[in-house]
Scaffold this motif. Structure first.
Motif: not given
Lengths: 469, 469, 469
Positions: A1-2, A56, A63-64, A66-70, A74, B1, B69, B71-72, C1, C3
C-alpha cells in the motif's frame, strides 16, 4: 500500500510541475482580464488539489489514522521468535521374498508383508536469531515413538561454525548423512552396520564459505537408546569427525567430484558392541491388535552378536561425483574392534552405486552438508502436465562381519532400482535386491540352523510410496 | 495495493481526458493572447502531471524499486506446496457400570473409571496440486501411539477417481466410515466387530458429480497391526468395496434417503480370525505409573476367540435418511467364515438408530463419503449467546457371535443418548446403555466363569467431553 | 490498500476544491472569448478527471472487480475457530554421580549418563471464543508418549471462573504448578513426592481481577496412569484446592510477598498409595536398541513402597517473594495416611530456595496462576549483542518418608545452581546436588542391601540444555 503511495509521490516529484501562476512578465506589460484572472485562480485551486495528492502520498503515516486497513494483513507486532513449522514424511513399503532353501535355513523364512518403514513428525524452527532447533519423532520403528533429530543449534560459536547439542546423526559416512527422504534406494548400503549414526552428544560443524568443503567433529554417549538416553559408568563415550571437499565443481552440475573421509573412536558403555544389518530392506509387524503365527520381523542377514570389547576405531573413505543426469557414489568403511578377551577384530564394508535420470534432471549437491540433495522433477505430474522424474539406479554393496572368533557372515547385495518422482514431495520406488549370503558355522545369530551354513541367495522385490511435507 | 493502482488507471482511462491544447480552430481565425497562451501552457503542464499519475498507475512494476512495502505481507515467492495443517481432537470419558451377578460372572467385574478414549494429532495437507496426505496418530488407544489415517491420495487417477495408498478405513460399512468425531453415540454399533476397518493397502474411490452416489474398491493386507504393518506368507490379503446412492435428495435437508451396500473378502495371514466387541463403551487404564489391583480394562462382552479359518466373506446393507431435525440410520452385516477344520460359520449383526435436534439443527449429509456429517449449532454458546445444539437419540444394536463350534455370545444393546454441542468443535455426550448378553458354555473367552452362562444384564452410564481442532 | 484509498479520499474531501466554472458574475457583465470558453471547457474536463480520482478513492468496493490484488494477502474469510498452534520443548541432561559406599549399598550404583529428561509437543488453541484446549504429549518419560496437559477450558462458567475438564496438574503446591520450563533447578523439590499432580478430572479456577489472589478447586480420579486413565470400583477419587494471595505487591517487581495454602483428600483406587522421589535429578536409558549391562535407571533415594491405606489428607503452605533481582520461594507439605491395617501415618517435606540475577533481570510473577513466571534476558545472545541472563540459586529440601511401620527413608538435599538464559527460549543449567540419605532397616525398597542402612551421601553434577518453542 505504502509502496504505491511512495511510488506515486516519487513519480510526481520527478516532474516538478510548476505551480499555476501568471506568466513571469512585468505586471505593467500585460494585465489579465477578469476572466483570465479567474482562470488563474481556478488553475491554482486545481494545482492545490494535485499538491494535496502529493502531500498525502509523501506522508503516509497520518493516513493510517483515518481508517483501518481491512484488506491487508498487518505486519505482525509480536516477537518474531520462536518460529515453528510442522514437517514430516512417511514411507509405506510392500516386500516380497524369494529365498532358496539354504537361505531359509540361515535367516529363517522371511515373510512377505507391507508396513510403514518410517513415519515422522517434527517441529523445526528458530528459538532465536542465532538458535535453531528440531524435535523429530518416528512412529514406525520398533520402540515407537523413537527420538530422531532432537537438537538445538547455536550459530557462529567458533568463527562461523555451529554448535549442535542433543541427539543427531554423528558426522561419519556420506550414506549415513544423506537424508532418508532422499535416498536413491529403499535403505542405506550394507556398511551402514558400522555407523554410530544417531547418538546424544555435541558437535561443532561448518563449511567453506563457497561450500567447497565441510568439516565436523563431535563427542557423544554410546550406545544411545531409541529414546535418546545412555547410561553406564564403564565407558559409554565416543567421538566422530568427517571432512569432505569438492575436487571438481563445474557450475550447472556438469562435472562434480566429491571426496571425503571420517574417523570415529568408541568406548561403549558396558564394553559391548554389536554390528548387524538386514539385506537393505525391512518389513515387519509388531505390537498388539493382530493374531500371531509367523516371525513378525525380518531377521538381520549378517550379525556379529554381542562382542565383549574395550573399544572400536572406525575409518571411512568417500568418493562421489555427478555429470549431467548421471551421478555415482561410493564408500568404504573399516572397523577395528579391541576385544576384552580375544584377538583384535577387523570388519569391513563397501558400496558403490550410480543413478541416471531418464527425464533429464540432475542430482543436486548439498554443499553445506557434503552429500547429494533433493531431486526436483523438471515437470511434475499434475497441473504442470509432466510425467515427473524417472530414474534408474544400481548398487553393489558388501559387508564382512566374520573375523577370527566372530562369525557374523559375509553379505553381498546387488540392487536394481527404478524411482518415479511425481513431484518434489511424492515418489514411488521399486527395488530388486539379489542378496548373496555366506554364513559360517559358529555361535553367532546367523545361521539360525546348521543347514544354513555356506552360500545362499535371496531375491527381494520391494516397492515404496513416500510423501513428505 | 496493485488493485488500487490498476483500478485508478482503469477509471481514468475510461474517461479519456483530452490533452490540454488550443481549441481546434484555424490558427488564423483566432490568435490567443500572451496570457491565454500561458494558460494553455500551464494546463498542458497540469495535464502532464495527470498523465504521469496514469502512467504510474498503469505500470506498477517499476514502483517497487522505489521503496519496500512494510505494511503489506508480500506475496509468498516460495513454492506453494507442500501445505501442512495440524489437526486433532480428544475424548475424555467417565463410565459407571451396574452389572447383575451373572454378568459379572460372564465378563468380570467391570470397573468404573475415567479415561481418554481417543487423543489424536494429525498433519494433513497437500504435497502437490494433485496429491494430498494425512499422517494421524492416536495416543490413547493401547499400543500407543497407534497409526490411524496415514495415507497419500493421488487425484484423478482413473477419470475423476482418487487413488489412496497407505493405512485407512477400508470401504465397508456406513458406521465404520463415519468420522469418530461425528458419531451420535460414544461408540459405533455392535456389528463394528466384523469390519476390516483400518488396514494397509490401496483404494480407488470416487463419487457422482452431484454427490448422489459414491463408490470405492480396495485391496489390503490383513490383519494390520496398530503400527500399520502386516506380514505372513500364508495369506494376509483382503479386498473391500462399497456403493451408496441417494434415492431421495430434497434440497435443504428436508427429505433424504440413503441406501448402500458393501462386500469384503478376506484371506487372513496365519489363517486366523477373531471377532469381538465391548458393549458400545470402553474405559481402561494401562501402562505404568499406577498401582495395580483391579482388572485395568473392560473386557469384550462378546468374543469368538481365535478361529482357524481359510477366509471370510462379509456383506453389508445400509439404509438411512433424514427429514428436518430428525434422522435415522441402520445397517446389517453378515459374515461367513470358512473354517480350516470345522463347518462353515455364519455370524451377523445389525443396528438401527435415530436422532432429533431439539434446537432445530439438521444433520447434514456428506455426499462425497456417503455418510452423515458434522453438526453445526444454530447459535453456539459464547459470544453468539446461544445454548448450542441439543440432540436426543436412541439406538438398538445386536451382534451374534455364536455358531456351531464357536460360542462367542449374543449381545443386544439399547442406548439412550443426549448430546450437547456447545459449538461446532466442542460437545458433551451422555449415554445410558442397557446391555443384554446371552453367553453359552464353551471354550471361548466369554463367559470367564461357568456362572456367567445364560442371560445377563448390565446398565452403563457414560459421559464424554470432546474438543476438536 | 484500502487505507491508502480512504486516506486519499479523506484528504481530498477536506479541501473541497471547487469545480471549474466561469466566475460567479452576471453573464451579461462579461462575455468570455471563444479561447477563454475553451479554457473553461478544458478545466472542466480536468476537474472531471480529478473527481473521478475522488470517486475511485471513495468507493473502493467496485475497484476489486477490475483486477485481483496479488500483492496483498486477502483478509481470511473462513471461520476464525478453531485455532491451533504447535508448541513444545526439550531438555537434554548429562549427569555424573559421586556416591559413598553406603549410598551405593542403599540405592545401587547410580550410573553416569546423558538423556532427554523431557521432550514435548503440544497443540494449543481456541476451539471457540469461550473454549480453549491443550493436547500435550511427552516423548521422553518412561511410558512414552505420556499424556501431559490434555484438557479443554470453558470460560466464565460461574462468574468469571473457568471450568477445566481433562488431565491437568491438580491445584496443590506452588512448585508443582510452576511450569517445568521455568524451574530454577533441574527438578522440583523433594516434597513433590506427595503431590497428586496430573490427574484426570475437572476443576473450577479463577483469579482476582487485579491478579492479587487465585483460587482453584478440583475433583479427579486417582491414581491416573501415564495415558490419562484410572479405573477401580473401590475408591479412585480425590479432590484438591489451593488459595494464594499477594500480601505485598509493589509495582515494577520491587517487593512482592506471596502466601498460599492447599488441601487435598484422596481415596485411591485399590486402596494403595506410594510416595517416592529421586534426589532432584533423573537420568535413564530405556527401551531397545542398546545392549544392557547396568541398571538403566536412577532409583528413587526415598521410597515408601506400596502402602495399603483407605485415604490420605495432604496439607501445603507456601511463602514466596521477590525484590529486584532477588527472589525466594518455600513450601511445606504434610501428609496423613489412614492405613487399612496399621496406625495412622504422618509424612512431611519442605524446601526453600532463592535466586539472584547477576545481570539485573527480575523474576516476574504470574498473577493468574499464583506462581513465578518466565525470565526474559535484558539483552539476549545474538544480534542484540548481549550475554543473556545469568542467575545463581541455592536450595535446601527435605522429605521424610519414614513413620511407624513404613521405612521410606529421610532425604535432605542442598543444591547450588547456575543458570544461563541465552534468550527467552534457550537456557543452560548447571546443578551441584549434595544428597544426604538416612535409610532405615525395613521391608521397603530403600535400602536395597543391609549395608545401606544409616547415613550416606551422594554428590551429583548435572547440566541441562533446554529450548522451547
Amino acid at each position: 500500500c505504502l509502496r504505491f503511495a511512495v511510488g506515486l509521490a516519487a513519480a510526481v516529484v520527478v516532474y516538478s510541475p510548476a505551480v499555476a501562476q501568471p506568466p513571469d512578465v512585468p505586471a505593467s506589460d500585460t494585465q489579465p482580464t477578469r476572466i483570465e484572472a479567474d482562470l488563474y485562480s481556478q488553475l491554482a485551486r486545481m494545482q492545490q488539489q494535485i499538491d494535496e495528492l502529493k502531500n498525502v502520498s509523501a506522508a503516509p503515516a497520518p493516513i493510517y489514522d483515518f481508517a483501518p486497513m481491512p484488506h491487508c494483513e498487518p505486519k505482525p507486532e509480536k516477537p518474531k521468535f520462536p518460529t515453528v513449522r510442522l514437517t514430516g514424511f512417511f514411507q509405506a513399503d510392500a516386500v516380497y521374498f524369494d529365498q532358496d532353501a539354504t537361505n531359509i535355513a540361515a535367516v529363517g523364512d522371511a515373510q512377505d508383508g507391507a508396513d510403514f518403514r518410517r513415519a515422522r513428525l517434527a517441529a523445526v524452527g528458530q528459538a532465536w536469531d542465532n538458535v535453531s532447533y528440531q524435535l523429530e519423532m518416528d512412529f514406525a520403528f520398533p520402540g515407537r515413538p523413537n527420538f530422531m533429530d532432537v537438537w538445538l543449534d547455536v550459530d557462529d560459536v567458533i568463527g562461523s561454525n555451529n554448535l549442535r547439542i542433543g541427539q543427531f546423526r554423528q558426522p561419519f559416512g556420506m550414506d549415513g548423512l544423506t537424508s532418508v527422504k532422499e535416498m536413491t534406494f529403499l535403505e542405506r548400503g550394507l556398511p551402514f552396520a558400522f555407523l554410530p549414526f544417531r547418538q546424544i552428544g555435541a558437535a561443532l560443524y561448518g563449511n567453506h564459505k563457497d561450500e567447497l568443503a565441510t568439516w565436523a567433529i563431535s563427542a557423544f554417549r554410546y550406545p544411545t537408546d531409541v529414546y535418546g538416553g545412555n547410561v553406564g559408568d564403564n565407558g559409554g563415550y565416543g567421538m566422530a569427525t568427517r571432512l569432505t571437499g569438492l575436487m571438481i565443481n563445474n557450475d550447472d552440475g556438469n562435472g562434480l567430484v566429491h571426496v571425503g573421509g571420517g574417523f570415529s573412536f568408541i568406548d561403549p558403555a558396558n564394553d559391548k558392541f554389536q554390528f548387524r544389518n538386514q539385506p537393505e530392506v525391512f518389513v515387519g509387524e509388531d505390537g498388539g491388535g493382530v493374531l500371531a503365527g509367523t516371525n513378525p520381523k525380518l531377521a538381520p542377514f549378517a550379525d556379529t552378536g554381542e562382542i565383549d570389547a574395550r573399544n572400536a576405531s572406525l575409518f571411512s573413505a568417500e568418493l562421489a561425483g555427478s555429470c549431467g543426469s548421471f551421478y555415482a557414489q561410493s564408500e568404504a568403511i573399516y572397523a577395528q574392534v579391541d576385544q576384552l578377551a580375544g584377538p583384535m577384530l577387523s570388519f569391513s564394508g563397501a558400496y558403490a552405486y550410480c543413478g541416471y535420470f531418464l527425464t533429464g534432471e540432475k542430482r543436486p549437491y548439498n554443499g553445506k552438508a557434503g552429500v547429494f540433495g533433493t531431486v526436483t522433477p523438471t515437470k511434475s505430474v499434475g497441473k504442470e502436465g509432466g510425467i515427473g522424474a524417472w530414474e534408474v539406479a544400481t548398487r553393489y554393496s558388501h559387508v564382512d562381519l566374520s573375523d577370527k572368533n566372530i562369525n557374523g557372515g559375509r553379505l553381498n547385495n546387488i540392487t536394481a532400482g527404478l524411482n518415479w518422482y511425481l513431484n518434489p514431495h511424492t515418489k514411488f520406488q521399486f527395488n530388486y535386491i539379489y542378496s548373496m549370503l555366506n554364513a559360517q558355522a559358529g555361535a553367532g545369530p546367523v545361521p539360525v540352523s546348521a543347514a544354513g551354513v555356506g552360500d545362499s541367495e535371496a531375491g527381494i522385490y520391494a516397492m515404496r510410496a513416500q510423501v513428505d511435507f
